[in-house]
Every structure is written in C-alpha cells, then in structure tokens.
Design a protein around this motif. Structure first.
Motif, PDB file in Angstrom:
ATOM      1  N   UNK A  43       0.836  -1.202   0.000  1.00  0.00           N
ATOM      2  CA  UNK A  43       0.000   0.000   0.000  1.00  0.00           C
ATOM      3  C   UNK A  43       0.868   1.248   0.000  1.00  0.00           C
ATOM      4  N   UNK A  44       0.404   2.258  -0.731  1.00  0.00           N
ATOM      5  CA  UNK A  44       1.042   3.568  -0.750  1.00  0.00           C
ATOM      6  C   UNK A  44      -0.065   4.609  -0.764  1.00  0.00           C
ATOM      7  N   UNK A  45      -0.009   5.534   0.188  1.00  0.00           N
ATOM      8  CA  UNK A  45      -1.034   6.572   0.297  1.00  0.00           C
ATOM      9  C   UNK A  45      -0.396   7.950   0.226  1.00  0.00           C
ATOM     10  N   UNK A  69       8.426   7.683  -6.057  1.00  0.00           N
ATOM     11  CA  UNK A  69       8.107   7.706  -4.625  1.00  0.00           C
ATOM     12  C   UNK A  69       8.127   6.292  -4.068  1.00  0.00           C
ATOM     13  N   UNK A  70       7.499   5.375  -4.776  1.00  0.00           N
ATOM     14  CA  UNK A  70       7.422   3.977  -4.326  1.00  0.00           C
ATOM     15  C   UNK A  70       8.816   3.384  -4.143  1.00  0.00           C
ATOM     16  N   UNK A  71       9.691   3.597  -5.132  1.00  0.00           N
ATOM     17  CA  UNK A  71      11.030   3.009  -5.077  1.00  0.00           C
ATOM     18  C   UNK A  71      11.888   3.651  -3.997  1.00  0.00           C
ATOM     19  N   UNK A  72      11.794   4.968  -3.851  1.00  0.00           N
ATOM     20  CA  UNK A  72      12.621   5.634  -2.840  1.00  0.00           C
ATOM     21  C   UNK A  72      12.184   5.261  -1.433  1.00  0.00           C
ATOM     22  N   UNK A  73      10.873   5.140  -1.214  1.00  0.00           N
ATOM     23  CA  UNK A  73      10.396   4.766   0.120  1.00  0.00           C
ATOM     24  C   UNK A  73      10.692   3.307   0.422  1.00  0.00           C
ATOM     25  N   UNK A  74      10.591   2.446  -0.585  1.00  0.00           N
ATOM     26  CA  UNK A  74      10.943   1.042  -0.371  1.00  0.00           C
ATOM     27  C   UNK A  74      12.420   0.913   0.013  1.00  0.00           C
ATOM     28  N   UNK A  75      13.259   1.676  -0.673  1.00  0.00           N
ATOM     29  CA  UNK A  75      14.692   1.656  -0.356  1.00  0.00           C
ATOM     30  C   UNK A  75      14.943   2.192   1.042  1.00  0.00           C
ATOM     31  N   UNK A  76      14.280   3.303   1.372  1.00  0.00           N
ATOM     32  CA  UNK A  76      14.449   3.910   2.694  1.00  0.00           C
ATOM     33  C   UNK A  76      13.998   2.938   3.795  1.00  0.00           C
ATOM     34  N   UNK A 101      -0.091   2.463  -4.906  1.00  0.00           N
ATOM     35  CA  UNK A 101       1.199   1.776  -4.995  1.00  0.00           C
ATOM     36  C   UNK A 101       1.558   1.388  -6.422  1.00  0.00           C
ATOM     37  N   UNK A 102       0.619   0.942  -7.200  1.00  0.00           N
ATOM     38  CA  UNK A 102       0.929   0.427  -8.538  1.00  0.00           C
ATOM     39  C   UNK A 102       0.848   1.480  -9.636  1.00  0.00           C
ATOM     40  N   UNK A 103       0.480   2.709  -9.314  1.00  0.00           N
ATOM     41  CA  UNK A 103       0.348   3.727 -10.353  1.00  0.00           C
ATOM     42  C   UNK A 103       1.713   4.081 -10.933  1.00  0.00           C
ATOM     43  N   UNK A 104       1.841   4.163 -12.257  1.00  0.00           N
ATOM     44  CA  UNK A 104       3.139   4.462 -12.882  1.00  0.00           C
ATOM     45  C   UNK A 104       3.747   5.773 -12.415  1.00  0.00           C
TER      46      UNK A 104
END
Length: 488
Positions: free
Chosen positions: A417-419, A440-447, A432-435
């Motif tokens: 989930x990503x909000x 944002x998704x990748x940077x937060x996952x890495x963080x 979360x799945x929006x192109x």
C-alpha cells in the motif's frame, strides 16, 4: 494512559464537539505532539515497548495473551525496564489500572505498587474493585442496550457498546482515579518527608471497546451531530484482502449507518468520562502542591477504528486511525502551548522518563528523549517513522514507513500500500501500482529497507529477493555459494 484512543476525540486535536477540558488544559500548559505514533497498534507489544524502550521486534513480546498465536507471553528474564531502573535509584513506582504487558509477570514483578488488575478490559469482578463498591455503598456492574453486529448464523457478534446501570462514582474509571489519588497522596507524603521522588502511572482500560458507560455518557452526544468518517466509504478495492475479512469479523455491514453514528457518540462520551477522572487527578496534584515539580504525560497504547474503513477495534491495517495517537507532555519550566510536528513515538517516553530522572540512557536503542522538543529546542530529528505489526485476530506481518506526505505499507503475502496523505488523508486510494508513483514507491521502499537493516529488524531479509533495493552486501540466498553475484 488510555487504551484504544482516537486522536480526533479531543478538543485540542480539533474536535469542536468534544468535552475534554482536562486534557485540553494539559495541552494548553504543555506540549502537544501532532505526529505521535504507536510502535504497533496492539496493546501488549506497545505497552512492552513503553516498559523497555525497545521496538516490538526487539523485545519480542508481539501479541496479546488472549489471542496469542505462538509468540512469547512475557518479557525474558533480565530484560531492562524503566520502573526497575527508577526503583534502583530511590523512586516510588506505582501503576493503577491496566497492565497487559505480560501474562505471568505482573506489574509488581517490575516494581510497581498498586492492585493487580489483569485483562484487556475493565475487570469488574476484581476483589479490590468490589471492595471499593462495598465500602462506598455503590451498586454492582449491570448493563443493557447492548450494541452488536450479526454473525453469519444469525447470532450476536462482538459486543461494541452497552448502557451501564451504575452512577459515575461506581464506574471502573472513577475507581481507578480514586485509587490513583490515594497513591498520589501517599507518595506526596514520602516526597515531603524523605525527598523521595515518584513515578505514578494511571492506565485506564477505556475507551477500548466495548463502550460501557452510564446514561449521562451513553446519551451525552446526539448521533445526529456525528459526522461519519469519510473512510466509511471504503470499498477495499486494491487493498489487502485481510481488511475485508476483518470487516466481516466485526460484522460491520450488518449494522445500519445510524448504529455507527450512535457508536461514535457513545465513544466520545466514554472519552469525556475518562477526561473527568483525569481532571480529578490533576486537581489532586494541585492540592498536594505537586504541579510545579511534576512532569505529566498523556498518551495511549494505540488508536481505534470506530467504523473508519468499515472496521472496528484495531488490526491488520496500518491506517492513521490506529497508528497516530494523542501525545501531550508537560514538563515544569518548559514553554506552554507548544505544538510540535516532529515524528515521535510512545517508545520515546522511556528515554524521556530516564532523562527527567537524571539517569543514564537505557540499552533502549529505539527510544529518544523528548525533553529537547518539550523544552522548545530544534535538534536534528528523523523526517519519517517506522511502525510494525505482527498479528492479532489474524497472524500477519507488516511494516510501515510514514513521512511528511506519504505512507508505505509492506505486506509480504499480499498487495503493498502507498497513500498520498496530502491528496487522500482518509487513505481510501492505494496508489502503490500507479506508474506516476514509481519514483516515490522506489525511494520509500529503499528507505524502509535501509532503516530495517540499520535497526536489525530481519523483516528486511525477504525484501531483498522481492524488491529492487540495490546491492545488499550479502548473499540473500543464504547459500554462501554465490557471493560474487552480490558484490557489485
């Protein structure tokens, strides 16, 4: 400390209908934290984190005894706790109210004075409570007007609220405040005669459901005045399936919307009842001359859904409703009326207690003292916060990363989930799945991955094989045969 307490039930947090003068006054004379989070939205793990200053994955007490799915039920022998440190340094330590931070090891094991009050909700058959009723000529516990959902077999679901046929003086909340005042009076004498400092915790069992309150609180707020949370429009589309299962568990869809309004109204009434008892204790502090040299903290273990996202209680959904909680701290001599925006945690109380007591920091690597923030300083502070979940009604592991605008929730067995909390504060749309959210998704996952590795939270291990989190410095297959592949 309260249990299962929504931040939006307090006047000082923006509820214009709320009747919470005691807590509003505490905020007016102290510091209100607007981004205060629980480390996990479950009673026992959160309370164990407060005791130890450690995140749940570290202290490993991960579930409530009543719904334990195989985890530890008590902290291990030799575990550091702040009350033992205070006791060793000459403090009186008392705890009146809910313990729920272990099963066999009670509050007294860790050095707390006070009656043993086990369980997850008001133990109305407890000997000390019954003795209090008898001594004061008060009637016993009796309820009616129960509010429940309907189970698939047509039977009644979980009890959500009921009308209590006792005067306010007989309520468990009034009893707890009375016992706290009695202990405060005893500790004040020790303080005056021997200079002995004290720590006293008053831990209410409410406003945890079921909301069982007398008439004047059951009917205090008109359901017609209640604005339903926007997330009651939840469809669970694009969300982890467990959320819909959890809604079914609480039989939300079997109740008319008018019932949801009434439940929220009763919940607010429950908060008012508790606020009045806090007011009694604060008045006793003033009467005893303790106000000017006693720090006061208010928070809870976690929040409550109360119909938000068509859910009740708390559970496997890391929404703001149950993770963002009230947090108010007043330290004598510190500026009054502050509002702080830093991300802080219930965990941080532990280090704060120790600093106020002049003690060395504990081996509590997850706790950071709030004294500089309450003192009006501006130290370097993390721009995000990590929370965790290990299961309750449903055993499921989750991790959350929350920053100024976005929230990432990683669900190993399901959809992530990503909000965007700026555009979607009610967390209805999982992007979360929006192109266009890829960066944002990748940077937060890495963080999140980096923070988990830094903390030693082994949740990160499986993330290595599932997500593009870069070079990891070790062989995620754990085979040891292919080190060269992971050295770039």
């Amino acid at each position: 400390m309260t249990d299962q307490h929504r931040v939006d039930t307090l006047g000082v947090y923006g509820n214009s209908l709320a009747e919470t003068p005691a807590l509003d006054e505490l905020a007016r004379t102290g510091t209100r934290f607007d981004r205060w989070y629980t480390p996990t939205a479950i009673c026992t793990p959160a309370r164990a984190s407060l005791l130890t200053g450690q995140a749940p994955f570290r202290h490993k007490l991960l579930a409530n005894h009543e719904r334990n799915v195989g985890y530890l039920e008590d902290l291990p022998d030799g575990q550091y706790t702040f009350p033992e440190a205070l006791r060793d340094n000459g403090y009186n330590c008392g705890l009146i109210g809910k313990w729920h931070a272990g099963n066999d090891k009670k509050a007294a094991y860790y050095g707390f004075d006070g009656p043993d009050l086990p369980g997850w909700h008001n133990p109305v058959e407890n000997e000390d409570y019954l003795a209090y009723l008898t001594a004061n000529g008060l009637p016993p516990y009796e309820i009616s007007d129960q509010i429940r959902g309907t189970l698939p077999n047509g039977g009644p679901g979980n009890l959500l609220a009921a009308r209590l046929h006792q005067p306010v003086e007989a309520t468990f909340e009034y009893y707890l405040a009375t016992r706290a005042i009695e202990m405060l009076e005893r500790y004040a004498v020790d303080h005056d005669h021997d200079g002995k400092p004290f720590f006293l915790g008053l831990h209410f069992f409410g406003p945890h459901l079921p909301y069982v309150v007398p008439d004047e609180y059951f009917d205090k707020f008109d359901p017609a005045d209640i604005e339903l949370p926007k997330s009651i429009a939840e469809t669970f589309v694009g969300k982890p399936p467990v959320q819909k299962n959890y809604s079914d568990h609480w039989a939300f869809d079997t109740m008319p919307i008018e019932t949801s309004r009434k439940l929220i109204a009763i919940y607010w009434g429950y908060v008012t009842l508790i606020d009045e008892q806090i007011g009694r204790v604060m008045a006793a502090m003033e009467r005893l001359g303790l106000t000017n040299d006693t720090a006061v903290f208010f928070s809870c273990d976690h929040g409550e859904f109360t119909g938000s996202h068509r859910l009740h209680d708390k559970g496997p959904a890391m929404y703001e409703d149950i993770y963002r909680t009230p947090g108010i701290v007043r330290i004598p001599g510190a500026p009054a009326g502050q509002v702080r925006e830093e991300f802080v945690s219930l965990l941080d109380c532990t280090a704060t207690f120790l600093e106020l007591a002049g003690l060395d920091p504990a081996p509590a690597v997850d706790s950071r003292s709030l004294v500089p923030l309450v003192s009006g300083e501006h130290p370097d502070w993390a721009e995000d916060i990590v929370c965790e979940y290990h299961g309750h009604h449903f055993p499921i592991a989750q991790r959350m990363l929350r920053n100024d605008r976005y929230k990432l929730v990683v669900n190993p067995e399901s959809v992530n989930e990503l909000y965007d909390l700026q555009r979607d504060p009610d967390e209805l749309n999982n992007v979360f799945t929006l192109p266009d959210m890829a960066r944002i998704r990748e940077s937060m996952m890495q963080r999140l991955y980096d923070l988990l590795r830094e903390r030693g939270d082994k949740f990160y291990h499986w993330m290595t094989t599932m997500y593009d989190v870069g070079g990891v410095g070790y062989d995620p297959s754990l085979s040891g045969f292919d080190d060269a592949s992971y050295s770039k």
